[in-house]
Design an enzyme around this catalytic site. Structure first.
Site, PDB file in Angstrom:
ATOM      1  N   ARG A 265      -4.811   9.267  -9.248  1.00 33.59           N
ATOM      2  CA  ARG A 265      -4.659  10.317  -8.483  1.00 33.59           C
ATOM      3  C   ARG A 265      -3.351  10.932  -8.779  1.00 33.59           C
ATOM      4  O   ARG A 265      -3.372  12.271  -8.697  1.00 33.59           O
ATOM      5  CB  ARG A 265      -4.567  10.224  -6.880  1.00 33.59           C
ATOM      6  CG  ARG A 265      -6.096   9.837  -6.544  1.00 33.59           C
ATOM      7  CD  ARG A 265      -5.839   9.527  -4.796  1.00 33.59           C
ATOM      8  NE  ARG A 265      -5.292   8.263  -4.641  1.00 33.59           N
ATOM      9  CZ  ARG A 265      -5.707   7.088  -4.703  1.00 33.59           C
ATOM     10  NH1 ARG A 265      -7.141   6.878  -4.969  1.00 33.59           N
ATOM     11  NH2 ARG A 265      -5.087   6.020  -4.415  1.00 33.59           N
TER      12      ARG A 265
ATOM     13  N   GLU B 114       0.501  -1.372  -1.978  1.00 35.53           N
ATOM     14  CA  GLU B 114       0.229  -1.698  -0.485  1.00 35.53           C
ATOM     15  C   GLU B 114      -1.086  -2.471  -0.023  1.00 35.53           C
ATOM     16  O   GLU B 114      -1.260  -3.079   0.748  1.00 35.53           O
ATOM     17  CB  GLU B 114       0.001  -0.148  -0.048  1.00 35.53           C
ATOM     18  CG  GLU B 114       0.309  -0.273   1.710  1.00 35.53           C
ATOM     19  CD  GLU B 114       0.294   1.053   2.230  1.00 35.53           C
ATOM     20  OE1 GLU B 114      -0.144   2.064   1.526  1.00 35.53           O
ATOM     21  OE2 GLU B 114       0.078   1.282   3.503  1.00 35.53           O
TER      22      GLU B 114
HETATM   23  P1  AMP Z   1       2.927   1.556  -3.584  1.00 34.98           P
HETATM   24  O1  AMP Z   1       2.825   1.172  -4.749  1.00 34.98           O
HETATM   25  O2  AMP Z   1       2.450   0.998  -2.373  1.00 34.98           O
HETATM   26  O3  AMP Z   1       3.963   2.881  -3.545  1.00 34.98           O
HETATM   27  O4  AMP Z   1       1.611   2.729  -3.435  1.00 34.98           O
HETATM   28  C1  AMP Z   1       1.430   3.998  -4.119  1.00 34.98           C
HETATM   29  C2  AMP Z   1       0.191   4.211  -4.823  1.00 34.98           C
HETATM   30  O5  AMP Z   1      -0.984   3.861  -4.048  1.00 34.98           O
HETATM   31  C3  AMP Z   1      -0.174   5.541  -5.272  1.00 34.98           C
HETATM   32  O6  AMP Z   1      -0.577   5.781  -6.569  1.00 34.98           O
HETATM   33  C4  AMP Z   1      -1.124   6.179  -4.211  1.00 34.98           C
HETATM   34  O7  AMP Z   1      -2.167   6.841  -4.885  1.00 34.98           O
HETATM   35  C5  AMP Z   1      -1.724   4.768  -3.603  1.00 34.98           C
HETATM   36  N1  AMP Z   1      -1.606   4.674  -2.301  1.00 34.98           N
HETATM   37  C6  AMP Z   1      -0.949   3.724  -1.533  1.00 34.98           C
HETATM   38  N2  AMP Z   1      -1.201   3.764  -0.135  1.00 34.98           N
HETATM   39  C7  AMP Z   1      -1.759   4.948   0.100  1.00 34.98           C
HETATM   40  C8  AMP Z   1      -2.040   5.870   1.132  1.00 34.98           C
HETATM   41  N3  AMP Z   1      -1.931   5.269   2.590  1.00 34.98           N
HETATM   42  N4  AMP Z   1      -3.101   6.695   1.036  1.00 34.98           N
HETATM   43  C9  AMP Z   1      -3.494   7.321  -0.259  1.00 34.98           C
HETATM   44  N5  AMP Z   1      -3.004   6.406  -1.337  1.00 34.98           N
HETATM   45  C10 AMP Z   1      -2.202   5.343  -1.271  1.00 34.98           C
END
Ligand code: AMP
Length: 172
Positions: A59, A96
């Site tokens: 994305r 996450e």
């Molecule tokens: P993080 O590594 O936890 O910061 O997660 C960020 C990545 O996971 C990004 O590339 C986002 O596209 C995706 N992502 C994580 N949580 C969400 C969420 N609640 N909604 C949409 N995309 C998410």
């Protein structure tokens, strides 16, 4: 920016239980809204003058490539494993929801050139930190990050080095 929140759909338990997924597609499909959202990032790019924008699959590619193209700046893809041809540098990281790995092409960045990493959303910061590591290992001078959305409670900023700027447009 706050008023754009009504165009972000929230989907519960996607892609896993307990995650409230922020769906930005209703913004991308309306040029006026997308333009309004992206304007601050276009300004950021014109003031910080990076040589490259690195986008994170998948994305992140949507906004990163659009910003790079419109700003006349090079685009570098940071991708999931086994997608990039030739020699790559890889790093494993936690996100996450689960664990993953990102890769960058080994000779994609001219040494010490300025790079901004762009992704759609900052959550725990694991993805952003991993992408930063890759840019630096590939020889880039990472100057900062830009996100469309930040989930502030997850404190992703803490995973990012304090000397780098972190711009996020819509905060939850
Ligand atoms: P993080 O590594 O936890 O910061 O997660 C960020 C990545 O996971 C990004 O590339 C986002 O596209 C995706 N992502 C994580 N949580 C969400 C969420 N609640 N909604 C949409 N995309 C998410």
């Amino acid at each position: 920016m706050e008023k754009l929140k009504k165009y972000i759909n929230e989907i519960k338990d996607f892609p896993k239980d307990g995650i409230v997924f922020k769906d930005l597609n209703p913004i991308y499909k309306e040029p006026k809204r997308w333009n309004e959202l992206m304007l601050p990032l276009l300004n950021l790019i014109s003031t910080t003058k990076p040589d490259y924008i690195a986008g994170i699959e998948s994305r992140g590619f949507i906004s990163a490539s659009a910003l790079a193209f419109k700003s006349g700046v090079g685009f570098i893809p940071i991708r999931k494993p086994n997608k990039l041809p030739g020699k790559v540098i890889g790093v494993n990281y936690k996100l996450e929801y689960g664990e993953d790995r990102l890769e960058i092409q080994k000779n994609s960045i001219q040494k010490d050139s300025k790079v901004i990493i762009v992704d759609d959303l900052l959550a725990t910061g694991g993805t952003a930190a991993a992408a930063g590591k890759l840019v630096k290992e590939a020889g880039g001078n990472l100057i900062g990050y830009a996100f469309l959305v930040e989930l502030t409670e997850l404190r992703g900023r803490k995973k990012i080095e304090s000397n780098l700027f972190v711009e996020s447009l819509i905060k939850y």
